[in-house]
Design an enzyme around this catalytic site. Structure first.
Site, PDB file in Angstrom:
ATOM      1  N   GLY A   1      35.577  44.242  42.959  1.00  0.00           N
ATOM      2  CA  GLY A   1      35.277  45.101  41.814  1.00  0.00           C
ATOM      3  C   GLY A   1      34.143  46.065  42.135  1.00  0.00           C
TER       4      GLY A   1
ATOM      5  N   VAL B   1      29.868  35.296  39.442  1.00  0.00           N
ATOM      6  CA  VAL B   1      29.305  36.212  40.440  1.00  0.00           C
ATOM      7  C   VAL B   1      28.741  37.462  39.747  1.00  0.00           C
ATOM      8  CG1 VAL B   1      29.867  37.695  42.402  1.00  0.00           C
ATOM      9  CG2 VAL B   1      30.721  35.350  42.323  1.00  0.00           C
TER      10      VAL B   1
ATOM     11  N   ASN C   1      39.571  47.640  42.688  1.00  0.00           N
ATOM     12  CA  ASN C   1      39.301  47.130  41.354  1.00  0.00           C
ATOM     13  C   ASN C   1      38.087  47.890  40.830  1.00  0.00           C
ATOM     14  OD1 ASN C   1      37.700  45.145  39.529  1.00  0.00           O
ATOM     15  ND2 ASN C   1      39.749  44.255  39.563  1.00  0.00           N
TER      16      ASN C   1
ATOM     17  N   CYS D   1      36.236  41.294  33.076  1.00  0.00           N
ATOM     18  CA  CYS D   1      35.290  40.422  33.773  1.00  0.00           C
ATOM     19  C   CYS D   1      34.498  39.619  32.741  1.00  0.00           C
ATOM     20  CB  CYS D   1      34.335  41.226  34.639  1.00  0.00           C
ATOM     21  SG  CYS D   1      33.129  40.138  35.453  1.00  0.00           S
TER      22      CYS D   1
ATOM     23  N   ILE E   1      46.396  36.888  34.891  1.00  0.00           N
ATOM     24  CA  ILE E   1      45.206  36.883  34.052  1.00  0.00           C
ATOM     25  C   ILE E   1      43.939  36.938  34.896  1.00  0.00           C
ATOM     26  CG2 ILE E   1      46.255  35.612  32.172  1.00  0.00           C
ATOM     27  CD1 ILE E   1      45.011  33.030  33.222  1.00  0.00           C
TER      28      ILE E   1
ATOM     29  N   GLY F   1      41.993  29.031  39.828  1.00  0.00           N
ATOM     30  CA  GLY F   1      42.603  27.942  40.596  1.00  0.00           C
ATOM     31  C   GLY F   1      43.805  27.359  39.868  1.00  0.00           C
TER      32      GLY F   1
ATOM     33  N   GLY G   1      46.033  30.999  39.755  1.00  0.00           N
ATOM     34  CA  GLY G   1      46.315  29.697  40.345  1.00  0.00           C
ATOM     35  C   GLY G   1      47.469  29.628  41.314  1.00  0.00           C
TER      36      GLY G   1
END
Lengths: 299, 258
Positions: A44, A69, A97, A128, A189, A215, A242
Site C-alpha cells: 500500500g 502494520v 495498492n 485498511c 476481502i 489467514g 485465507g
C-alpha cells in the site's frame, strides 16, 4: 486454459499476490519465477512516507494472524523514483495498492501512478483497518466509498480495482456504490478487524490494540462475501481471504471471483503461489475444464 | 540465494530442561550461511501454529552439508519442535537476514557476549573468527548453570568466561560485572535477552568500542515483505528479518538511550 480478464487487464492465470504480504515482489524472487504470476499487488502506497504503527504489530491466532502494520511505506515519490525502476520490467502485471487519509491524497497518489507506463492497474485501498484517518473510514459507507472512487476515477485512466472491507453490514451495498462511481473491479476481502489479549500480562498483544485478521480462519467469510458481491455487481470480482491451495482458489472462483489473491499463505510457503497455479491447471485437466472462465460464478 | 528446503534431522541432543539442538542435513547442496543468519522453521502437526518460527543458526558444517539449531522451548511452536526425532523432516526457509559484520583484522581483540539461546549464533561466529585468525573472548551468562546451553565447545575458539546470577557456575553476577567485560576490546558482538544486550551496548558505546547486536522478534514472512517485525531504529522502522537481525548498536541509540 487459465487466462482471465479484469477489465482491460489480461492475466496469464487468476493468481495474484495480496498487498502487504509480498513486498514489492523482489523479496520472493529467489523462491519463484515472478513471471508465472497473474499479477503482483505491491505494498500500500500513500502520499507521504509513513512509519506505520508502533509494535508489537503481529500476533498469531488459531489458523490465522492479526496484524496492525498501518501502511508503513516509502511514499509515492520514492515509490516512483526508487522502487518503480526495479520492478517495472517484471514480466507480470504489477499493480499498486493506493491508500490515503483524504480524497485529495488518494487522487494525488493515483495520478502519479497513472503516469507510470508499466503499472496497468491500481487497487484502491478503502479498507485498511489499521489507520486512524481514512483507510477503512472510506470503505464503510456507500456514500464515502462512491465519493473517493468517483474522484479517483477522474484522474486515473487505467484499470481501477477497489479493495473492500468486510467490516460492514452489507458489503454488496458498498460494491454497488463503487461500481456506480466508476470502478472497473472490486477486490475483497481486506482483513477482518480483530483483537487478542495476553492474559498473563493482562494487556492486548498488539500496541495498536486491534488489528486485521487474515489467514485460513477468514476464508469462509471471504467466500460468502465474494458470492454476495458477485451477485450484486456486473464488474469482475477479485477474491481473497485465507487462500492456501488450488482448491481454495477454485472455491473462490465458483463463488464468483474472476481472479484471486494469495496473502498470508506466502508467509508459510514463499513458493505457494506457483503451487496454486500448477494445482489449478491440474484440477482443470482432471475435471475436463478447458477454460477456467467456465467455472466463474457457477454458484 | 534463499531456498525452501526439507532438511533431514540427523541428530537431536537435549541440553538441560529448556534447550535442545537439532543437526539437519541438506538433501543436496546447502546454500552458504554466514554467522548471524537465521532460518524460518515450519512447524507441522500443531493445529495452533501456522507461522514459521525464526531460529538462528548455531553451527554449519559446509563439507557435510549440515546445519545445527539450538532451540529454547518457549511456546507451542518450539514445544512441538522438541518432539521431533532423528530421521524426520524439517522444512526451512533459509538463509535469512544479515549476519555479523566480519570486518575485523587478524589479531583484533574481540568480545562475544551471549545469554541463553543468544549464545547459539555466537558459536558459529566464534568458529568463523578463529578461522580468520581472531581469538575472541567469549562471555556467556545465565541465571544458573543449568541455563547455559553452550559452554565448553567454545574453548576451542577462544577464552571462555561464564557469569551466573546465582554463582552456580563461573563468576557470580551479570555478564557486565564479569572482570573480562571491563578489558579493552576493538569490537563487541552480543546476542541474548534485550536488557543484557542493552547494558552491553551502553558500556561499549561509552568506551568507544564498535558493537554489534543480534535482535530477536516475532516474525511472519522472514524476508522483509510483511513489515511485522520492525524495530524503531535511528533510521526509522526497520525489519529485524531483513535489515537485521544484526544491527550496529549505533543505530539503536534512540531506542535504547545509548
Amino acid at each position: 486454459m487459465l487466462e482471465v480478464k479484469i477489465h482491460n487487464l489480461v492475466l496469464n492465470n487468476p493468481v495474484m499476490t495480496a498487498s502487504g504480504t509480498f513486498g514489492y515482489g523482489l523479496e520472493f524472487a529467489d523462491f519463484i519465477d515472478l513471471s508465472r504470476l497473474g499479477g503482483i499487488v505491491v505494498k500500500g502506497t500513500t502520499g507521504e512516507r509513513r512509519q506505520g504503527n508502533p509494535y508489537p504489530r503481529m500476533v498469531e491466532t488459531p489458523s490465522g494472524m492479526l496484524n496492525s502494520v498501518g501502511l508503513q511505506n516509502v511514499g509515492v515519490g520514492r515509490f516512483c523514483s526508487e522502487v518503480y525502476p526495479k520492478i517495472k520490467d517484471l514480466k507480470t502485471n504489477v499493480i499498486v495498492n493506493v491508500s490515503g487519509s483524504s480524497i485529495d491524497e488518494y487522487c494525488d497518489v493515483a495520478s502519479q501512478i497513472d503516469a507510470l507506463d508499466n503499472i496497468p492497474a491500481i487497487e484502491l485501498n478503502i479498507s485498511c483497518p489499521n489507520v486512524k484517518c481514512g483507510g477503512m473510514g472510506f470503505g464503510t459507507s456507500p456514500d464515502m466509498a462512491a465519493q473517493v472512487v468517483g474522484a479517483v476515477r477522474k484522474v486515473y485512466h487505467k484499470t481501477l480495482i477497489v479493495k473492500l472491507s468486510p467490516n460492514v453490514t452489507s458489503i454488496a451495498e458498498i460494491a454497488k456504490a463503487v461500481e456506480g462511481a466508476g470502478a472497473d473491479s472490486v477486490s475483497l476481502i481486506n482483513t477482518l478487524l480483530g483483537m487478542a489479549i495476553d492474559i498473563e500480562r493482562r494487556r492486548p498483544f498488539m500496541a495498536n490494540v486491534t488489528g486485521g485478521l487474515s489467514g485460513p480462519a477468514v476464508k469462509p467469510v471471504a467466500v460468502r462475501m465474494v458470492w454476495q458481491v458477485a451477485h450484486a455487481v456486473k464488474i469482475p470480482v477479485v477474491g481473497l481471504g485465507g487462500i492456501c491451495t488450488a482448491e481454495d482458489a477454485i472455491e473462490f472462483m465458483m463463488a464468483g471471483a474472476t481472479a484471486i489473491e494469495v496473502g498470508t499463505a506466502n508467509f508459510i510457503d514463499p513458493a505457494v503461489t506457483v503451487k496454486i497455479i500448477d494445482g489449478m491447471e491440474q484440477w482443470c485437466k482432471k475435471h475436463g475444464v478447458n477454460d477456467i472462465n467456465e467455472i466463474i460464478g457457477i454458484i | 540465494m534463499k531456498q525452501v528446503t526439507d532438511f533431514i534431522i540427523e541428530e537431536r541432543e537435549q541440553r538441560g530442561a529448556q534447550y535442545f539442538t537439532l543437526t539437519l542435513r541438506h538433501p543436496s547442496q546447502m546454500q552458504k550461511i554466514v554467522p548471524g543468519q537465521f532460518v524460518e522453521v515450519r512447524v507441522d502437526g500443531c493445529r495452533e501454529v501456522m507461522l514459521r518460527r525464526p531460529i538462528s543458526v548455531h553451527d554449519v558444517d559446509e563439507e557435510r552439508g549440515t546445519l545445527k539449531l539450538l532451540i529454547q522451548i518457549v511456546g507451542r511452536g518450539t514445544r512441538r519442535l522438541a518432539q521431533l526425532g532423528v530421521g524426520e523432516r524439517l522444512n526451512l526457509v533459509y538463509p535469512l537476514g544479515n549476519g555479523f559484520d566480519l570486518g575485523v583484522s587478524e589479531g583484533s581483540r574481540v568480545l562475544l557476549v551471549g545469554g541463553g539461546a543468544g549464545s547459539a549464533p555466537l558459536y558459529h561466529l566464534a568458529k568463523e573468527l578463529s578461522h580468520r585468525g581472531v581469538r575472541p573472548t567469549i562471555l556467556i551468562g545465565g541465571r544458573n548453570a543449568g541455563l547455559i546451553p553452550v559452554r565448553d565447545e567454545f574453548e576451542q575458539f577462544g577464552d571462555l568466561c561464564i557469569a551466573t546470577d546465582d554463582g552456580s557456575l563461573g563468576h557470580r553476577g551479570l555478564v557486565t560485572e564479569h572482570p573480562c567485560f571491563a578489558a579493552s576490546y576493538d569490537r563487541i558482538y552480543t546476542c541474548g535477552p534485550t536488557p543484557m544486550m542493552k547494558a552491553v551496548a551502553q558500556s561499549a558505546l561509552q568506551r568507544g568500542i564498535e558493537c554489534y547486536v543480534s535482535l530477536e522478534n516475532m516474525m511472519a514472512c522472514g524476508v522483509g515483505a510483511c513489515l511485522c517485525c520492525v524495530v524503531d531504529t535511528d533510521e526509522g522502522h526497520l525489519c529485524v528479518c531483513k535489515e537485521g537481525p544484526v544491527f550496529n548498536a549505533e543505530k539503536l541509540k534512540k531506542l535504547w538511550n545509548l
